[in-house]
Structures are given as structure tokens and as C-alpha cells.
Design a protein around this motif. Sequence first.
Motif, PDB file in Angstrom:
ATOM      1  N   LYS A  87       0.831  -1.205   0.000  1.00 18.97           N
ATOM      2  CA  LYS A  87       0.000   0.000   0.000  1.00 18.97           C
ATOM      3  C   LYS A  87       0.865   1.255   0.000  1.00 18.97           C
ATOM      4  O   LYS A  87       0.465   2.301  -0.471  1.00 18.97           O
ATOM      5  CB  LYS A  87      -0.931  -0.010   1.215  1.00 18.97           C
ATOM      6  CG  LYS A  87      -2.076  -0.970   0.980  1.00 18.97           C
ATOM      7  CD  LYS A  87      -3.040  -1.001   2.148  1.00 18.97           C
ATOM      8  CE  LYS A  87      -4.132  -2.019   1.889  1.00 18.97           C
ATOM      9  NZ  LYS A  87      -4.721  -2.525   3.126  1.00 18.97           N
ATOM     10  N   GLY A  88       2.070   1.125   0.563  1.00 24.21           N
ATOM     11  CA  GLY A  88       2.984   2.269   0.576  1.00 24.21           C
ATOM     12  C   GLY A  88       3.687   2.473  -0.752  1.00 24.21           C
ATOM     13  O   GLY A  88       4.470   3.397  -0.906  1.00 24.21           O
ATOM     14  N   GLY A  89       3.449   1.549  -1.706  1.00 23.54           N
ATOM     15  CA  GLY A  89       4.042   1.713  -3.030  1.00 23.54           C
ATOM     16  C   GLY A  89       5.375   1.006  -3.232  1.00 23.54           C
ATOM     17  O   GLY A  89       6.007   1.162  -4.270  1.00 23.54           O
TER      18      GLY A  89
END
Length: 435
Positions: A87-89
Motif C-alpha cells: 500500500k505504501g508503493g
Amino acid sequence: MIKTKANKTRTGGSEKVSFQAPRGMKDILPTEWPLWEKVFKIGKEVAEFYGFSRIETPILENTDLFIRGVGEATDIVEKEMYSLRTKGGDHFSLRPELTAPVVRSYIQNGMGRLPQPVRLYYMSPVFRHENPQAGRYRELHQFGLEVLGGESDPVYDAQVIIAAYRFFEELKLKNVIVQINSIGCRVCRPNYVRRLTDYYKNKKICKDCERRLKTNPLRLLDCKNEICQPLKAGAPSILNSLCVNCKAHFKGVLEYLDEVAIPYTLNPLLVRGLDYYSRTVFEVFPEGGDLAIAAGGRYDYLFEMLGGRPTPAVGMAAGIERAIEVGLAAGGLTVPKPRPRIFLVHVGDITKRKALVLIEDFRKSGIGVAESLGKDSLSAQLERAAKMEAPLALIFGQKEAFEDNIIIRDMTTGVQEAVPITMVVEEVKKRLKSA
Ligand SMILES: [Zn+2]
Ligand SMILES: [Zn+2]
């Protein structure tokens, strides 16, 4: 809403769902664990004997670690990695192998300051999205050895091969054979790659190899496609292209192996699919098998590729699933018998409580106790005791509990004797010793 792929069948309005382990992955069941533990123990003993210490790295690593460390033009990175975006990439991958992670850890933790070389071993799951087939899994376990740092001394290459060989010997695999080759260094390999490219240039090769010819020509030598197979015989041998240093290094490795009588054959077609190897590469095969059970080699350039200082290193990884299959098939590897445990039979509720206390007493003296406290029928309990081949059964009846006694029953002879409950641990110890 998260999409799932569980099988759903409609039965009269209610929906039934049945889950399966992911394809190519399997459970290690309770009946299989004793064997796995035995194999782990053998691996640990062999590794520790040769001075290796255990390391475990995270199952997830930065995807770039593998792109740089394993090589973009390899099957592993091209097709077989399980990659995900957090989700943080961040881009992470389930590790397809452990050499790059171990080198990452060596650099990150400053192991270069320790006495060199540093010897590390692991017994860890790796993940490869391959086509599942016999002996091949998408989650598999590897027993690996890495010698990091020090000199690029051929004795380390030999020691890794010796330790791998001893591991299989301890697993009772017979007539294991090591195939070995040298793929040279930065000085001599480019000449060979040129000769190899010239050889293949105007020949009919498979689609994959047409691409490999540009990205990683050495890999044409391990192509399994039938168009490419017959061409290998005429390909130039790398052994004729080695520089003086690589020749001496390879000769050194072979001489050390001769010294301890490790059987090997030279295989000039052996190149390994990974970019980071230099000089020694090897694969280990079981008798009559064409699937390798271990593979490894020297990787003197990997540290630089991962941002570290030039550091010579050599290592190997063995597939535990495959080793177990081969060992069982050869008949030498057997499932160990569980340690015998005594069986505690109880009758009624009061004895159940006292039985719990008694079990704790046995635990303190290291004697394994089996029970079925959830079941009350005497015959059912005795049946279980017989089935699990308990040497002794302790029978705790209402009358005995009232008198603070317990019956010890020899399960082979059927002879029974009542002893005071305070003495039972000592009495059991005595009998187990004399049995
Ligand atoms: Zn060389
Ligand atoms: Zn090909």
C-alpha cells in the motif's frame, strides 16, 4: 470487497466454499514432520561441523535485489517471481533464492568486519512460480551454504561441495554425482561469449534462445528445447577459453575434491541460469536422476552488483523436498519412530483433575505422557495406548485415586502393580530404564 478464487458450489440455497492450498504448494503434515526434522537435524549437524552458522532473512525482499542479484535475463526474474506492491508503493518479491538476501544481510550488517570468510547456512522456504511437475514445487525449502569473504581460494569451493556431498551421504542417498564446470571470469568469459555467439549466429534456434543470444548467450547451453539440443555438441567448450588464473583455480578445486575422493564429472555445458556466477559452477545429481538435487557455484561479482565492496564468495543450495523424495525412493532414508510415551488412563471426573497434576510431574522429569482426557471409556483409552505402542500404561481409577495409588501396567506382558502416587514418577523411570 476482495475477490477470491475459492470453489463455490450451491447446495440448496446455502453456499459451500472449499479452499485448497495454492497450486504447487503443499502442507507438511504431522505424519511428515518427524522426517523433516530429521533432515533439518542432519543439515544442521553437517553445516555446523564445517563451521557454518545459521542465518534467516525475511521472506519478502525488495524486488530490485533479485533483479540486480539474480539477473533480469533469467527465468527466475523473468517469469517465476511472486511480486507485489504494498500500500505504501514498495515493490517486494517473495524470495526465489537466498544467496542475494544473504549477501544483502552481510553488507547491511557489516559482516565484512568479522574474521573472514564468514560461513552461513540456511534452511528456508523459497518461492518460484514454475509449472508444477514431479519433484518441483512453487514453495520449496532449501538447505544452503555460503562462504563469504576471504580470498577467492579454490579450497572454499571444494569445501562447499564436500559439505553438500556429506549432507546427501547422511541422507543415505547412494552414488550421488557432482557435475562441475568453470565459467571463467571477467577477463576470459567475454572471449568465450564471442566464440559462442559466432557459433550460434546462423543456426536455427528456439525463440527464447534468439533473445538469450543478445541478453545472456551462456544460457543457450542449458536450453532444453529440442531445436537447440543437438547444437550443443558442436558448441565451443568454455574450458578451452579459460584464462591462466581461472584454469589454475579450477584445477585447484578438482585436486581438492580428488584428495577426499568426492566423485565428479566435468560438464562443459553446465552454466547455471543465474548471472552472478563466476568460475566454479556445479550441480549434484542422484543416481539415475536427471533433476539436480543441489546446485551452486562461485559468485565473486555479486557483492558489487548489490552495492558492496568486491568480495569473493561461493555457495550452494539443496532442495529439501527433492532430497527427501530421492532418499525415500532409494530406501536408505526412513521415517523416524516417535519417542515412546507412557499412556495415562483415567476413570471418572476426580481422577481427571488429579491426572492433570500428575502430567505436570512427568513433564518436570522429561517423561512424555499421552492421554485422552476427553474420552471416558476405559476400553477406548486402553485401545489408544495399545495402538500408539506405549510401553507402560498408568491406570488411575476411582478406587486408586481415593487410596492415593495408581496402577502401572506393562503393556507387553499385561502385568499390573499398584504404587503410591508419590512414587509413580520414580517407578516409571526405573521401568523405562530396564526396558
Ligand atoms: Zn578467467
Ligand atoms: Zn533454445
